[in-house]
Design an enzyme around this catalytic site. Structure first.
Site, PDB file in Angstrom:
ATOM      1  N   PHE A   1      10.358 -12.235  43.789  1.00 45.69           N
ATOM      2  CA  PHE A   1      11.466 -11.312  44.038  1.00 45.69           C
ATOM      3  C   PHE A   1      10.873  -9.923  44.238  1.00 45.69           C
TER       4      PHE A   1
ATOM      5  N   LEU B   1      11.365  -6.231  44.807  1.00 49.98           N
ATOM      6  CA  LEU B   1      12.220  -5.037  44.823  1.00 49.98           C
ATOM      7  C   LEU B   1      11.366  -3.776  44.669  1.00 49.98           C
ATOM      8  N   THR B   2      10.504  -3.765  43.642  1.00 51.90           N
ATOM      9  CA  THR B   2       9.713  -2.566  43.311  1.00 51.90           C
ATOM     10  C   THR B   2       8.669  -2.274  44.387  1.00 51.90           C
TER      11      THR B   2
ATOM     12  N   THR C   1       5.828 -10.486  40.259  1.00 52.62           N
ATOM     13  CA  THR C   1       5.507 -11.697  39.487  1.00 52.62           C
ATOM     14  C   THR C   1       5.600 -12.926  40.395  1.00 52.62           C
TER      15      THR C   1
ATOM     16  N   GLN D   1       3.609  -5.531  -3.072  1.00 49.72           N
ATOM     17  CA  GLN D   1       4.933  -4.985  -2.735  1.00 49.72           C
ATOM     18  C   GLN D   1       4.973  -4.399  -1.328  1.00 49.72           C
TER      19      GLN D   1
ATOM     20  N   GLU E   1      12.038  -4.953  34.599  1.00 48.42           N
ATOM     21  CA  GLU E   1      13.494  -5.179  34.493  1.00 48.42           C
ATOM     22  C   GLU E   1      14.216  -3.966  33.907  1.00 48.42           C
TER      23      GLU E   1
ATOM     24  N   PHE F   1      20.909   9.950  35.391  1.00 44.79           N
ATOM     25  CA  PHE F   1      19.716   9.386  36.040  1.00 44.79           C
ATOM     26  C   PHE F   1      19.035  10.411  36.936  1.00 44.79           C
TER      27      PHE F   1
HETATM   28  P1  TGC Z   1      23.998   3.159  41.302  1.00 39.10           P
HETATM   29  O1  TGC Z   1      24.611   4.190  42.198  1.00 39.10           O
HETATM   30  O2  TGC Z   1      24.222   3.229  39.839  1.00 39.10           O
HETATM   31  O3  TGC Z   1      24.418   1.697  41.797  1.00 39.10           O
HETATM   32  C1  TGC Z   1      24.299   1.300  43.163  1.00 39.10           C
HETATM   33  C2  TGC Z   1      25.219   0.090  43.363  1.00 39.10           C
HETATM   34  O4  TGC Z   1      24.791  -0.991  42.512  1.00 39.10           O
HETATM   35  C3  TGC Z   1      25.816  -1.330  41.561  1.00 39.10           C
HETATM   36  N1  TGC Z   1      25.158  -1.588  40.294  1.00 39.10           N
HETATM   37  C4  TGC Z   1      25.098  -2.805  39.750  1.00 39.10           C
HETATM   38  N2  TGC Z   1      25.607  -3.974  40.145  1.00 39.10           N
HETATM   39  C5  TGC Z   1      25.363  -5.053  39.370  1.00 39.10           C
HETATM   40  N3  TGC Z   1      24.629  -4.949  38.229  1.00 39.10           N
HETATM   41  C6  TGC Z   1      24.098  -3.800  37.798  1.00 39.10           C
HETATM   42  N4  TGC Z   1      23.374  -3.747  36.694  1.00 39.10           N
HETATM   43  C7  TGC Z   1      24.325  -2.643  38.566  1.00 39.10           C
HETATM   44  N5  TGC Z   1      23.953  -1.338  38.457  1.00 39.10           N
HETATM   45  C8  TGC Z   1      24.479  -0.715  39.508  1.00 39.10           C
HETATM   46  C9  TGC Z   1      26.716  -0.115  41.501  1.00 39.10           C
HETATM   47  O5  TGC Z   1      28.019  -0.467  41.092  1.00 39.10           O
HETATM   48  C10 TGC Z   1      26.676   0.352  42.943  1.00 39.10           C
HETATM   49  O6  TGC Z   1      27.501  -0.512  43.704  1.00 39.10           O
HETATM   50  P2  TGC Z   1      28.324   0.020  44.962  1.00 39.10           P
HETATM   51  O7  TGC Z   1      29.148  -1.150  45.386  1.00 39.10           O
HETATM   52  O8  TGC Z   1      29.126   1.185  44.433  1.00 39.10           O
HETATM   53  O9  TGC Z   1      27.303   0.456  45.975  1.00 39.10           O
HETATM   54  O10 TGC Z   1      22.444   3.138  41.652  1.00 39.10           O
HETATM   55  P3  TGC Z   1      21.278   4.136  41.284  1.00 39.10           P
HETATM   56  O11 TGC Z   1      20.448   4.325  42.503  1.00 39.10           O
HETATM   57  O12 TGC Z   1      21.824   5.364  40.610  1.00 39.10           O
HETATM   58  O13 TGC Z   1      20.411   3.279  40.257  1.00 39.10           O
HETATM   59  C11 TGC Z   1      20.893   2.899  39.029  1.00 39.10           C
HETATM   60  C12 TGC Z   1      19.769   2.343  38.131  1.00 39.10           C
HETATM   61  C13 TGC Z   1      18.774   3.423  37.796  1.00 39.10           C
HETATM   62  C14 TGC Z   1      20.445   1.847  36.865  1.00 39.10           C
HETATM   63  C15 TGC Z   1      19.067   1.190  38.850  1.00 39.10           C
HETATM   64  O14 TGC Z   1      18.398   1.646  39.956  1.00 39.10           O
HETATM   65  C16 TGC Z   1      18.080   0.455  37.968  1.00 39.10           C
HETATM   66  O15 TGC Z   1      18.503  -0.475  37.278  1.00 39.10           O
HETATM   67  N6  TGC Z   1      16.772   0.805  37.976  1.00 39.10           N
HETATM   68  C17 TGC Z   1      15.752   0.017  37.292  1.00 39.10           C
HETATM   69  C18 TGC Z   1      15.002  -0.829  38.313  1.00 39.10           C
HETATM   70  C19 TGC Z   1      14.604  -2.169  37.764  1.00 39.10           C
HETATM   71  O16 TGC Z   1      15.071  -2.636  36.741  1.00 39.10           O
HETATM   72  N7  TGC Z   1      13.746  -2.838  38.502  1.00 39.10           N
HETATM   73  C20 TGC Z   1      13.374  -4.202  38.156  1.00 39.10           C
HETATM   74  C21 TGC Z   1      12.626  -4.860  39.282  1.00 39.10           C
HETATM   75  S1  TGC Z   1      12.493  -6.616  39.149  1.00 39.10           S
HETATM   76  C22 TGC Z   1      11.460  -6.868  37.854  1.00 39.10           C
HETATM   77  O17 TGC Z   1      11.053  -6.010  37.181  1.00 39.10           O
HETATM   78  C23 TGC Z   1      11.104  -8.270  37.600  1.00 39.10           C
HETATM   79  S2  TGC Z   1      10.079  -8.520  36.246  1.00 39.10           S
HETATM   80  C24 TGC Z   1      10.426 -10.125  36.002  1.00 39.10           C
HETATM   81  C25 TGC Z   1       9.572 -10.844  35.089  1.00 39.10           C
HETATM   82  O18 TGC Z   1       8.351 -11.046  35.329  1.00 39.10           O
HETATM   83  O19 TGC Z   1      10.139 -11.389  34.093  1.00 39.10           O
HETATM   84  P1  FAD Z   2       8.340   4.615  37.004  1.00 41.35           P
HETATM   85  O1  FAD Z   2       9.685   4.385  37.586  1.00 41.35           O
HETATM   86  O2  FAD Z   2       7.383   5.451  37.770  1.00 41.35           O
HETATM   87  O3  FAD Z   2       8.535   5.236  35.539  1.00 41.35           O
HETATM   88  C1  FAD Z   2       7.449   5.789  34.797  1.00 41.35           C
HETATM   89  C2  FAD Z   2       8.033   6.378  33.496  1.00 41.35           C
HETATM   90  O4  FAD Z   2       8.969   7.422  33.826  1.00 41.35           O
HETATM   91  C3  FAD Z   2       8.814   5.340  32.675  1.00 41.35           C
HETATM   92  O5  FAD Z   2       8.644   5.570  31.307  1.00 41.35           O
HETATM   93  C4  FAD Z   2      10.264   5.609  33.082  1.00 41.35           C
HETATM   94  O6  FAD Z   2      11.205   5.195  32.122  1.00 41.35           O
HETATM   95  C5  FAD Z   2      10.230   7.133  33.198  1.00 41.35           C
HETATM   96  N1  FAD Z   2      11.332   7.598  34.058  1.00 41.35           N
HETATM   97  C6  FAD Z   2      11.581   7.337  35.378  1.00 41.35           C
HETATM   98  N2  FAD Z   2      12.720   7.916  35.789  1.00 41.35           N
HETATM   99  C7  FAD Z   2      13.234   8.561  34.690  1.00 41.35           C
HETATM  100  C8  FAD Z   2      14.422   9.297  34.454  1.00 41.35           C
HETATM  101  N3  FAD Z   2      15.344   9.485  35.406  1.00 41.35           N
HETATM  102  N4  FAD Z   2      14.613   9.808  33.213  1.00 41.35           N
HETATM  103  C9  FAD Z   2      13.706   9.595  32.211  1.00 41.35           C
HETATM  104  N5  FAD Z   2      12.574   8.881  32.374  1.00 41.35           N
HETATM  105  C10 FAD Z   2      12.354   8.357  33.598  1.00 41.35           C
HETATM  106  N6  FAD Z   2       9.206  -5.622  40.137  1.00 41.35           N
HETATM  107  C11 FAD Z   2       9.783  -6.470  41.032  1.00 41.35           C
HETATM  108  O7  FAD Z   2      10.498  -6.037  41.920  1.00 41.35           O
HETATM  109  N7  FAD Z   2       9.569  -7.812  40.944  1.00 41.35           N
HETATM  110  C12 FAD Z   2       8.783  -8.363  39.996  1.00 41.35           C
HETATM  111  O8  FAD Z   2       8.633  -9.584  39.956  1.00 41.35           O
HETATM  112  C13 FAD Z   2       8.147  -7.502  39.046  1.00 41.35           C
HETATM  113  N8  FAD Z   2       7.309  -8.012  38.111  1.00 41.35           N
HETATM  114  C14 FAD Z   2       6.616  -7.163  37.292  1.00 41.35           C
HETATM  115  C15 FAD Z   2       5.635  -7.675  36.445  1.00 41.35           C
HETATM  116  C16 FAD Z   2       4.905  -6.822  35.623  1.00 41.35           C
HETATM  117  C17 FAD Z   2       3.814  -7.383  34.752  1.00 41.35           C
HETATM  118  C18 FAD Z   2       5.177  -5.444  35.614  1.00 41.35           C
HETATM  119  C19 FAD Z   2       4.420  -4.516  34.706  1.00 41.35           C
HETATM  120  C20 FAD Z   2       6.133  -4.918  36.468  1.00 41.35           C
HETATM  121  C21 FAD Z   2       6.857  -5.765  37.332  1.00 41.35           C
HETATM  122  N9  FAD Z   2       7.785  -5.281  38.244  1.00 41.35           N
HETATM  123  C22 FAD Z   2       8.393  -6.108  39.157  1.00 41.35           C
HETATM  124  C23 FAD Z   2       7.962  -3.831  38.399  1.00 41.35           C
HETATM  125  C24 FAD Z   2       8.845  -3.199  37.321  1.00 41.35           C
HETATM  126  O9  FAD Z   2      10.190  -3.515  37.540  1.00 41.35           O
HETATM  127  C25 FAD Z   2       8.616  -1.670  37.371  1.00 41.35           C
HETATM  128  O10 FAD Z   2       7.320  -1.457  36.839  1.00 41.35           O
HETATM  129  C26 FAD Z   2       9.664  -0.899  36.580  1.00 41.35           C
HETATM  130  O11 FAD Z   2      10.920  -0.968  37.211  1.00 41.35           O
HETATM  131  C27 FAD Z   2       9.272   0.580  36.382  1.00 41.35           C
HETATM  132  O12 FAD Z   2       8.838   1.162  37.566  1.00 41.35           O
HETATM  133  P2  FAD Z   2       7.432   1.969  37.599  1.00 41.35           P
HETATM  134  O13 FAD Z   2       6.392   1.126  36.978  1.00 41.35           O
HETATM  135  O14 FAD Z   2       7.233   2.433  39.003  1.00 41.35           O
HETATM  136  O15 FAD Z   2       7.642   3.204  36.634  1.00 41.35           O
END
Ligand code: TGC
Ligand code: FAD
Length: 390
Positions: free
Chosen positions: A135, A137-138, A170, A285, A369, A389
């Protein structure tokens, strides 16, 4: 209850809140994980990867996309899926990651947003572990803020042409297909990219100090030409990928309970057998205080996971509640792992024990995540109505 009957790892008997189905699935996964995965995990971790051959094994016992229905998926409750994640992560976060990315990210994206043809083509082999998904995204410059992604897809006749790259993906190097999110003229859209498409390449990220029993990759798209049918038909914008993240974050909040439980169990056993100053560590303790704190934290995490499981099964869980669970339970797991590592003294730093492996894995789990900060801001927005944010 008599003291002798208490389960140290489930002090409040939280598992009694589970359905018989969830308990039975938990036991099956636990038996499998203890017999087949636990004996091999430190070797995989040391080596830095996980053999792709375990995917069909996981498929055979119904763990891949297990909370989805039809298309060869097991169709269990969300709580049962959570319990399975708990039992896998009790061995290693990398195993839960494999299952999360396959079932909650790649398969869920196809299930929720794909066309019927996508579902028919990909979900059965993915459920069987014959095809692995990732997947994307990042990106290197778009992590917490995925809306800033630069990977783009432009139309050329009926085709799409994809350019850009994804980072930290991943399963990237072992995947047969990638679900990739890209900017288009109509906003962010999702594409299915078979790994053998010309112009697609996956490059292993080496020298990781965390989540070593997992393949992590950079994906590169160099004029990757895809047919019109490769795009998810009806979803545009960040809502598409973010809806999938809810699923994976839910699995993680259960997985963290498993990692914490293993660390606690190992520390308790070690404290009862290791003698210093003429007594077992458990008789001091200060050690008992640590064990009591770990036990309380573990019960809190288990209660949180169980409550969120029941809310999810009732289709009532919100993304902010999932954020609560992911933040709270991963934070607890890290604290428990660190305390456990301390109780094991020098022995705790080796791969002979699991505590430092869990501790270092959890540094990835707290980052991927959505980082702690992202989930705190999500909860803060729900509490105050103010988005902080940006
Ligand atoms: P924002 O304006 O808040 O939202 C944009 C649109 O998305 C909708 N939305 C959601 N829908 C479903 N579930 C959620 N949790 C949602 N959060 C937001 C929202 O309603 C809106 O919809 P619409 O119809 O109005 O357009 O967006 P933003 O740009 O301000 O971002 C919000 C934020 C910061 C919370 C979001 O970008 C975020 O969650 N950032 C973190 C990124 C993240 O978690 N990346 C993970 C990548 S995948 C991964 O890490 C896999 S690791 C897996 C593994 O190995 O186990
Ligand atoms: P950044 O976004 O650069 O953040 C760096 C620091 O700044 C963090 O502490 C963060 O919380 C802080 N920060 C950022 N913005 C703010 C704010 N507005 N206010 C306060 N603090 C803030 N992604 C995928 O898409 N698919 C995958 O399968 C996947 N697998 C992964 C597997 C591993 C082992 C790892 C380590 C990561 C994986 N990721 C994947 C990516 C992961 O989702 C990102 O690392 C994560 O979303 C954070 O992004 P970043 O590392 O660029 O950190």
């Amino acid at each position: 209850m008599e003291r002798a009957m208490m389960q140290p790892s489930d002090f409040l008997a939280v598992d009694e809140l589970l359905s018989p189905e969830a308990r039975a699935i938990g036991q099956t996964v636990r038996d499998y994980a203890c017999a087949e995965l636990a004996p091999r995990i430190s070797e995989w971790y040391d080596h830095g990867g996980i053999p792709a051959e375990i995917a069909p094994e996981l498929g055979k016992i119904g763990l891949l996309g297990m909370h989805l229905s039809g298309y060869g998926c097991a169709g269990t409750s969300a709580t049962s899926y959570g319990i399975a994640c708990r039992e896998l992560e009790a061995v290693d976060s990398g195993l839960r990651s494999l299952v999360s990315v396959q079932g909650s990210l790649a398969m869920f994206a196809i299930y929720r947003w794909g066309s019927e043809e996508h579902r028919q083509q990909w979900l059965p082999p993915m459920a069987a572990g014959e095809a692995i998904g990732c997947f994307g995204l990042t990106e290197s410059d778009a992590g917490s803020d995925p809306g800033a992604m630069r990977t783009s897809a432009r139309r050329e006749g009926d085709d799409w042409v994809l350019n850009g790259s994804k980072m930290w993906i991943t399963n990237g190097t072992v995947a047969d297909i990638a679900v990739v999110w890209a900017q288009t003229e109509e906003g962010i859209r999702g594409f299915i990219v078979p790994a053998d498409t010309p112009g697609f390449s996956a490059h292993e990220i080496k020298r990781k100090l965390s989540l070593r029993a997992s393949a992590t990759a950079e994906l590169v798209f160099d004029d990757v030409r895809l047919p019109a049918s490769a795009v998810f038909p009806d979803i545009r914008g960040l809502k598409g990928p973010l809806s999938c993240l809810n699923e994976a974050r839910y699995g993680i909040l259960w997985g963290a309970v498993g990692a914490a439980r293993s660390c606690f169990a190992e520390a308790l056993e070690y404290a009862q057998t290791r003698t210093q100053f003429g007594k077992p560590l458990s008789a001091f303790q200060l050690t008992q205080r640590k064990l009591a704190d770990m036990s309380i934290a573990l019960s809190n995490a288990a209660l949180t996971a169980t409550r969120l499981g029941h809310l999810k099964d009732a289709h009532r869980v919100t993304p902010e509640q999932v954020s609560h669970g992911k933040l709270a339970n991963v934070r607890i797991a890290i604290e428990v792992a660190r305390t456990a590592r301390g109780i094991l003294g020098a022995a705790g730093i080796t791969l002979e024990h699991s505590v430092m492996r869990h501790m270092s894995n959890l540094e990835s789990v707290v980052t991927y995540e959505g980082t702690e900060e992202m989930h705190a801001l999500s909860i803060g927005r729900a509490l105050t109505g103010v988005s902080a944010f940006r």
